[in-house]
Design a protein around this motif. Structure first.
Motif, PDB file in Angstrom:
ATOM      1  N   GLU A 112       0.840  -1.202   0.000  1.00 36.47           N
ATOM      2  CA  GLU A 112       0.000   0.000   0.000  1.00 36.47           C
ATOM      3  C   GLU A 112       0.881   1.260   0.000  1.00 36.47           C
ATOM      4  O   GLU A 112       0.587   2.229  -0.703  1.00 36.47           O
ATOM      5  N   LYS A 115       2.127   2.031  -3.340  1.00 36.10           N
ATOM      6  CA  LYS A 115       1.106   2.701  -4.166  1.00 36.10           C
ATOM      7  C   LYS A 115       0.976   4.173  -3.773  1.00 36.10           C
ATOM      8  O   LYS A 115       0.748   5.036  -4.617  1.00 36.10           O
ATOM      9  N   GLY A 119       1.639   7.555  -5.948  1.00 29.76           N
ATOM     10  CA  GLY A 119       0.492   8.465  -6.129  1.00 29.76           C
ATOM     11  C   GLY A 119      -0.793   7.755  -6.483  1.00 29.76           C
ATOM     12  O   GLY A 119      -1.791   8.395  -6.837  1.00 29.76           O
ATOM     13  N   LYS A 120      -0.808   6.415  -6.412  1.00 34.88           N
ATOM     14  CA  LYS A 120      -2.030   5.676  -6.757  1.00 34.88           C
ATOM     15  C   LYS A 120      -3.071   5.794  -5.637  1.00 34.88           C
ATOM     16  O   LYS A 120      -4.271   5.686  -5.868  1.00 34.88           O
ATOM     17  N   ILE A 121      -2.576   5.907  -4.446  1.00 27.13           N
ATOM     18  CA  ILE A 121      -3.476   6.127  -3.300  1.00 27.13           C
ATOM     19  C   ILE A 121      -2.969   7.360  -2.549  1.00 27.13           C
ATOM     20  O   ILE A 121      -1.764   7.481  -2.311  1.00 27.13           O
ATOM     21  N   GLN A 122      -3.928   8.211  -2.226  1.00 22.52           N
ATOM     22  CA  GLN A 122      -3.543   9.375  -1.418  1.00 22.52           C
ATOM     23  C   GLN A 122      -4.072   9.195  -0.001  1.00 22.52           C
ATOM     24  O   GLN A 122      -5.142   8.625   0.191  1.00 22.52           O
ATOM     25  N   LEU A 123      -3.315   9.704   0.912  1.00 22.90           N
ATOM     26  CA  LEU A 123      -3.796   9.665   2.293  1.00 22.90           C
ATOM     27  C   LEU A 123      -4.638  10.910   2.525  1.00 22.90           C
ATOM     28  O   LEU A 123      -4.251  12.010   2.118  1.00 22.90           O
ATOM     29  N   ALA A 124      -5.775  10.701   3.148  1.00 24.48           N
ATOM     30  CA  ALA A 124      -6.659  11.856   3.377  1.00 24.48           C
ATOM     31  C   ALA A 124      -6.014  12.827   4.355  1.00 24.48           C
ATOM     32  O   ALA A 124      -6.166  14.025   4.249  1.00 24.48           O
ATOM     33  N   ARG A 125      -5.300  12.275   5.294  1.00 26.36           N
ATOM     34  CA  ARG A 125      -4.697  13.129   6.304  1.00 26.36           C
ATOM     35  C   ARG A 125      -3.306  13.571   5.859  1.00 26.36           C
ATOM     36  O   ARG A 125      -2.572  12.776   5.279  1.00 26.36           O
TER      37      ARG A 125
END
Lengths: 217, 723
Positions: A112, A115, A119-125
């Motif tokens: 994860e 990823k 930049g495939k998943i961004q952290l909201a925080r």
């Protein structure tokens, strides 16, 4: 014939260059996990000191000391590697005496993290860059003040003296604290490289001076 | 010295009397009627003393009520009546002729209110009196002039019938002033019955006081029923030495069954000061007036002060405006001191069980408070966890317990959602099941940027490991996976095939709970009885019978384990820290459960209790850090000020309490947060933190204030007397 001696772990680590992707938004635990795997992949045993240096070399903006960007923040790395990644999250096993290893569970989070780094998943925080020390804390608080917000919006003329004093955490009847507070905030902003805050402090200094002169005349 | 040549009559303007009378009655116009009723009662008493009459003594109060105008009144008695001379004297200002209970007692007219004032307060007033067959009629004008009607005329039978006077007697009539707000007959009757000045008279069995509705001639007997008594707290005869004379004071105080209204004129909680049989002079708790701690208490103070009242050189005991006993009078001061001393003793002895808050509400509030504190001193708000470009599991790895379902999430970026959007879910291990759903279908384009879909996982095989794969095949080759591990559930491995799981538990003092006994199905034979025994203070059933029929037994079976839930309870309370053992035996197998009695475990955190305290402090409430208790000092004058009738429903009380507690709680939050080095409350100048602490409190007040206000208003509504 001179046969080249194989490089030792330290040399390999010394040669690590800064990670090229955008790692700043990620949390430090994931970056430490990434580093442990990074070392494992290169057949380097992830002992604590190696993790400290490797993490710092890969992600210097996240793991350097305030005011000393050339030094790694060993304390933060320790907390991430042992307290968080090992004890709480169980992404790693081990300790400072035994070195660390990525667990099966950790591999999923590593995947994860990969990823996220791509930049495939961004952290909201959004996680802050500098460690949460006094400098960061108070500069962050200053950035939340009315005076600073008006300054950023370009509403310099609408900033009152009282708002500046409030931003600098100076009680109304303690104007004698102005020079020391300004100096402290400037020092802190310099350390964490907050240029906009430095500009604001310069403006605040000028405004306070002008107001004092106007009062005298 | 000049020589007086002539005398000019004193000039009194009507306005002066109007003002005087209004002043006398404006706060309590029902006193006009009460004065007339009492005069009638006094007249009967004088007759009785002379032995000329025997009870019951009837007094009739006839009211003609109108919707928009004040009612008119007629007060009739068949007592002494007055002859020409006595009537003339009675209506003179400053007369010594008594209209009181005791012939020797100085008339109340001297103190501002009496027959004349009552008459002048009534518009179109008339006093009609018959004595020894002669009728006299007089009225009072506002300039204090006396109007005269019939003078010593023989009274005819017709006149007697109209007036209602059988032999001797008096009728006073007139229209109430407009400041009497009551307009309905029933309301006036109710108020007369509850008026403190009427109480002794209405309780006196000699008198029968009837209210008659003028329009319907409906007759209602006025009564006063004292509050229900739970217990007599005090019955004492005091002696007050004043001017070398001893005055007996009989003090009785009772505790009622329920909370009573306070304050004059209709309150029930207070001490009724009276002399004679029914002459009430005050209704008060002396210097503890409106003290909420006495709101269940009531009582009487019978004062033997006739000699004192009779003494013309002595200042009146009742204050000039007749509000009650004059607190500046030296006799009253001594009396109040004595009574207060006793009231204080009562208050202290009863303090422990005085007030409480509703336990359930209190716990709810405490839990919420601790939650808020944890939230604000913690790391901050929880935000949506991840924002994938396509879709991703959250978390990417999960541990589940066998036979216990668990929910995980799949976060989907809505930009990839089209008309026939579908994600199929697959488990790589058949032992790990996706209970619901197997497919995620989204029919409409969602409004949110990210969708969160919940997936329930379940497994019955401990140690199983696998992955859940989410894919959009055949539309896309991309897939996402998450790891799953199944942990052993301790209920399935009971020691020796027959054991309590877990083998240790705690129970709340005085509480009940269910414990689980797990039995391997293979160990169950023909024998059905599980014998149970427990040690003090735990109580449990003596045995448990396993169902005879296999089908019924099957209901308790999970995997190969029979789960039996056994109820246990702590006998009474007061066993915190006690340990006990419950023994279960089945054939030759035995299992023990260790039970520890603990105090209420639910309240953990910064605040463990909210306590009402009788301490006299300058603060209204305070947080006791060492005990983690928030104390509310209900004796604080400001709290007492708001604790008046129906205070729980009054917004001023609720808002005041809520705001005060909110500020104290937020102070505790910040001070504790700073002490605990919470990053929520950074301090720039560690040497002088107070100013910054105040700033933090103000900030928290704005952020948390509204939420806290609601919470404490909710709590304040449960403020009650007793436990």
């Amino acid at each position: 014939m001179n046969q080249k001696e194989p490089k030792n772990d330290e040399d390999i680590i010394r040669e690590i260059t800064v990670y090229e992707g955008d790692y700043v938004p990620l949390d430090k635990d994931r970056l430490v996990l990434f580093t442990v795997n990074f070392l494992e992949e290169r057949a380097i045993e992830p002992t604590f000191d190696k993790i400290v240096v490797a993490t710092f070399r890969l992600f210097p903006r996240k793991f350097s000391l305030i005011g000393f960007p050339e030094y790694p923040d060993g304390r933060t790395i320790y907390y991430c590697a042992y307290n968080h990644c090992t004890l709480d999250k169980k992404w790693l096993v081990g300790n400072v005496q035994s070195a660390f290893k990525v667990t099966e569970r950790g591999k999923y989070f590593l995947d994860e993290t990969g990823k996220m780094l791509k930049g495939k998943i961004q952290l909201a925080r959004h996680y802050q860059v500098s460690p949460r020390r006094k400098e960061t804390t108070f500069v962050t608080l200053l950035k939340k003040t009315i005076a600073y917000k008006k300054y950023v919006k370009g509403e310099k003329d609408r900033i009152y003296k009282s708002e500046i004093l409030q931003a600098l955490r100076i009680p109304p009847n303690s104007k004698d604290l102005v020079p020391t507070r300004l100096a402290k905030y400037t020092e802190y902003a310099h350390r964490i490289n907050e240029t906009s805050v430095l500009e604001f402090l310069k403006f605040a200094q000028g405004k306070l001076k002008r107001d004092t002169n106007a009062q005298r005349t | 010295m000049p020589k007086e040549r002539r005398i000019e009559a004193g000039e009194i303007h009507e306005k002066f009397w109007e003002r005087t009378v209004r002043e006398a009655f404006k706060n309590d116009p029902l006193r006009i009627a009460i004065e007339l009723i009492k005069n009638a009662a006094d007249s009967y008493t004088r007759l009785e003393k002379r032995g000329s009459i025997k009870p019951p003594f009837e007094i009739f109060v006839k009211l003609y009520c109108r919707k928009r105008k004040p009612p008119s009144i007629e007060v009739l008695d068949n007592a002494e009546g007055m002859d020409f001379e006595k009537l003339k004297e009675a209506l003179k200002y400053g007369t010594q002729t008594s209209m009181g209970e005791d012939t020797e007692v100085i008339t109340s007219a001297e103190k501002g209110i009496g027959l004349k004032d009552a008459m002048m307060a009534l518009e179109k007033n008339w006093l009609i009196t018959a004595k020894d067959g002669l009728l006299n009629e007089r009225n009072k004008h506002l300039n204090f002039a006396t109007g005269i009607g019939k003078e010593d005329e023989s009274i005819s039978e017709q006149e007697r019938k109209i007036l209602g006077i059988k032999n001797n007697g008096t009728v006073v009539k007139g229209i109430f002033p407009d400041y009497l707000r009551e307009r309905r007959f029933s309301t006036i009757c109710e108020h007369l019955q509850h008026h403190f000045l009427m109480r002794k008279l209405l309780e006196n069995e000699k008198f029968k006081i009837f209210a008659i509705d003028g329009s319907s001639n409906e007759r209602t007997r006025l009564n006063h029923n004292p509050p229900k008594i739970e217990e007599q707290i005090l019955d004492e005869l005091l002696e007050i030495k004043y001017n070398n004379r001893k005055h007996n004071i009989h003090l009785s105080i009772y505790r009622g069954v329920e909370e009573l209204p306070q304050g004059k004129p209709f309150g029930e909680s207070g001490l009724l000061f009276y002399y004679g049989d029914y002459t009430v002079v005050d209704f008060t708790f002396c210097r503890l007036e409106r003290d909420f701690s006495f709101s269940k208490c009531f009582g009487e103070v019978k004062m033997e002060v006739e000699t004192l009242i009779r003494d013309p050189t002595e200042a009146p005991l009742v204050d000039e405006k007749r509000r009650g006993l004059d607190s500046e009078h030296p006799f009253n001061k001594m009396l109040f001191d004595e009574i207060n001393l006793r009231l204080k003793e009562i208050e202290e002895s009863e303090e422990a069980s005085k007030y409480s808050l509703d336990e359930a509400t209190k716990k709810e509030v405490l839990r919420e408070l601790n939650k808020v504190y944890k939230e604000i001193k913690g790391t901050g708000l929880f935000e949506p966890p991840i924002k994938p470009m396509t879709y991703a599991f959250y978390p990417v790895y999960v541990s589940i317990k066998e036979f216990e379902p668990k929910t995980i999430s799949l976060v989907i970026n809505s930009t990839i959602v089209n008309d026939k959007f579908e994600i199929s879910l697959q488990s790589t291990n058949p032992d790990i099941a996706i209970k619901k759903p197997n497919k995620i279908r989204i029919k409409e384009k969602p409004r949110e940027k990210f969708l969160v879909k919940h997936i329930e996982l379940y497994s019955e095989k401990a140690g199983a490991k696998g992955e859940i794969i989410a894919s959009r095949w055949p539309y896309s080759l991309e897939s996402e996976k998450m790891g799953v591990e199944v942990l052993e559930n301790p209920i399935f491995s009971p020691a020796d095939g027959f054991a309590f799981v877990p083998d240790k538990t705690s129970i709340v003092d005085g509480g009940t709970k269910k414990v689980e006994l797990c039995i391997k199905k293979s160990t169950i034979k023909q024998y059905r009885r599980i014998a149970l025994s427990s040690s003090y203070p735990i109580n449990c059933p003596g045995e448990w019978l396993l169902p005879e029929k296999q089908e019924t037994l099957q209901k308790y079976v999970v995997k190969d384990i029979v789960r039996v839930e056994l109820p246990i309870r702590v006998k009474e309370t007061g066993h915190i820290g006690d340990k006990a053992i419950i023994e279960a035996s089945y054939e030759d197998r035995i299992s023990n459960l260790k039970v520890t009695v603990v105090s209420e475990p639910l309240i953990a955190g910064l605040f463990r209790d909210i306590r009402l305290s009788a301490k006299a402090t300058e603060r209204i409430c305070s947080f006791i850090h060492d005990e983690a208790v928030l104390e509310i000092y209900y004796k604080h004058p400001l709290i007492k000020k708001y604790m008046v009738k129906n205070f729980r429903r009054r917004s001023n009380f609720l808002v005041f309490i809520a705001d005060t507690i909110t500020r104290e709680v937020l102070r505790a939050f910040v001070e504790t947060g700073v002490k605990e080095n919470s990053s929520r409350f950074p301090i720039f100048d560690m040497d002088r933190p107070q100013g910054e602490i105040e700033d933090h409190i103000v900030r928290e007040y704005y952020e948390q204030g509204p939420r806290m206000h609601e919470l404490f208003k909710y709590l304040a509504k449960t403020f009650k007397i007793g436990k």
